[in-house]
Design an enzyme around this catalytic site. Structure first.
Site, PDB file in Angstrom:
ATOM      1  CE  LYS A 296      -4.367  -1.564   0.548  1.00 19.62           C
ATOM      2  NZ  LYS A 296      -5.524  -1.150  -0.246  1.00 19.62           N
TER       3      LYS A 296
ATOM      4  CG  ASN B 126      -1.749  -3.459   5.496  1.00 17.93           C
ATOM      5  OD1 ASN B 126      -1.252  -3.346   6.612  1.00 17.93           O
ATOM      6  ND2 ASN B 126      -1.897  -4.632   4.906  1.00 17.93           N
TER       7      ASN B 126
ATOM      8  CG  ASP C  29       4.810 -19.783 -17.941  1.00 17.56           C
ATOM      9  OD1 ASP C  29       5.100 -19.561 -19.126  1.00 17.56           O
ATOM     10  OD2 ASP C  29       5.443 -20.579 -17.216  1.00 17.56           O
TER      11      ASP C  29
ATOM     12  CB  SER D 146      -9.399  -2.569   7.405  1.00 16.26           C
ATOM     13  OG  SER D 146      -8.592  -3.088   6.365  1.00 16.26           O
TER      14      SER D 146
END
Length: 321
Positions: free
Chosen positions: A53, A80, A172, A78
């Site tokens: 964040k 982060n 991938d 909430s």
């Protein structure tokens, strides 16, 4: 609706590079053997404030328009994003106003306070968060920095996948957790901006599977009474993140609570690193869907590591079903 593009992620990376950590990419031979694929863990648990964040918060706060930011920044979160925005604001020398649900983890509340954020608590619903935030912005004139449905936040979050793909060639697949979708949408833009053929997966708990449902119905489905230990994944997709994800995503996989705990434990035991439940969801999705990832080279974004030892030990002792 103006959506960020890969070039915006490139510009964001240049802007925030002096402030963020370039987090390591780790591998584990034993986890590769267990999962049947080659995994490359982008460890945002080692980022400042212990989560990805900080990238989006920095990109929002360190833009050149100081006048726009002079009254400070405000958000609801909430944990982060709250801590990330509080620290970025402190580094920029402006105030931060944070609305947090009253049941937010203590470790995340303390982090916001330590970074100088001014907290207002509210009931743990999206409606309560948004109403309280509205009042604060009206009172202070602070600039809203939404935790995920924000152009600059999405571009900042995408720099994690950009770093991963610059370091590890020929992936991938990339997988990232999804709550509001800021990380996953940024990962989509970075991934397909650098390799249009790469497969991108999202992962979320079965008890908070609104993103998977939204893709099925073709409209944003609200997250109503989500039940999961992954407290960072409780929110619904936003208008920006939904548009990006539905265009780029291969699939969103859902996981059991017990698999989240098993994935956390695996990271601690096999890699000697601490990850929070929200970060463990992506590894849990690989463990539950080995046939999807078998023999692939897969990048996995470990979104954060903010968990108290009391909660960590409690999850393992009372392992949910």
């Amino acid at each position: 609706m103006d959506l960020p593009k890969y070039k915006d992620i490139v510009q964001a990376h240049e802007r925030i590079r002096p402030y963020i950590h370039k987090t390591p990419v780790l591998t584990s031979k034993s986890i590769n053997e267990i999962t049947g694929c080659e995994l490359f863990f982008k460890c945002e648990n080692f980022q400042k404030v212990g989560a990805f964040k900080f990238r989006g918060a920095c990109n929002s706060v360190f833009r050149p328009r100081l006048k726009e930011l002079s009254r400070g920044v405000a958000t609801h979160s909430s944990g982060n994003h709250a801590a990330a925005l509080a620290l970025a604001a402190k580094m920029r020398g402006i105030p931060s106003y944070i609305v947090m649900p009253e049941n937010a983890p203590e470790i995340k509340i303390n982090a916001v306070l330590n970074y100088g954020g001014k907290i207002t608590f509210c009931k743990p619903t999206n409606e309560a968060r948004e109403k309280e935030l509205e009042k604060i912005i009206e009172k202070t004139g602070a600039l809203l920095v939404h935790p995920y449905n924000n152009f600059n936040v999405i571009a900042g979050q995408g720099t994690s996948a950009k770093e991963l793909m610059e370091e590890i060639s020929s992936l991938d697949t990339i997988i990232a957790p999804v709550g509001g979708g800021g990380l996953l949408s940024g990962t989509c833009l970075a991934g397909h901006g650098m390799d249009p053929e790469i497969n991108i997966y999202g992962a979320e708990p079965k008890g908070a599977a609104d993103a998977q449902l939204s893709l099925k119905t073709g409209k944003i489905e609200p997250s109503i009474n989500p039940v999961t230990i992954a407290d960072g994944l409780l929110t619904s997709l936003g208008s920006l993140t939904f548009q990006i994800i539905k265009t780029h995503i291969s699939e969103i996989l859902t996981v059991k609570e017990s698999s989240i705990v098993d994935a956390m434990k695996m990271a601690w035991e096999r890699m000697k690193i601490v990850i929070e439940p929200s970060a463990a969801v992506s590894l849990a999705a690989i463990i539950e869907n080995k046939n999807v990832f078998r023999n692939s080279r897969t990048g996995i974004i470990l979104s954060g590591g903010n968990i108290s030892m009391e909660n960590a030990s409690g999850f393992i002792i009372k392992r949910p079903g």
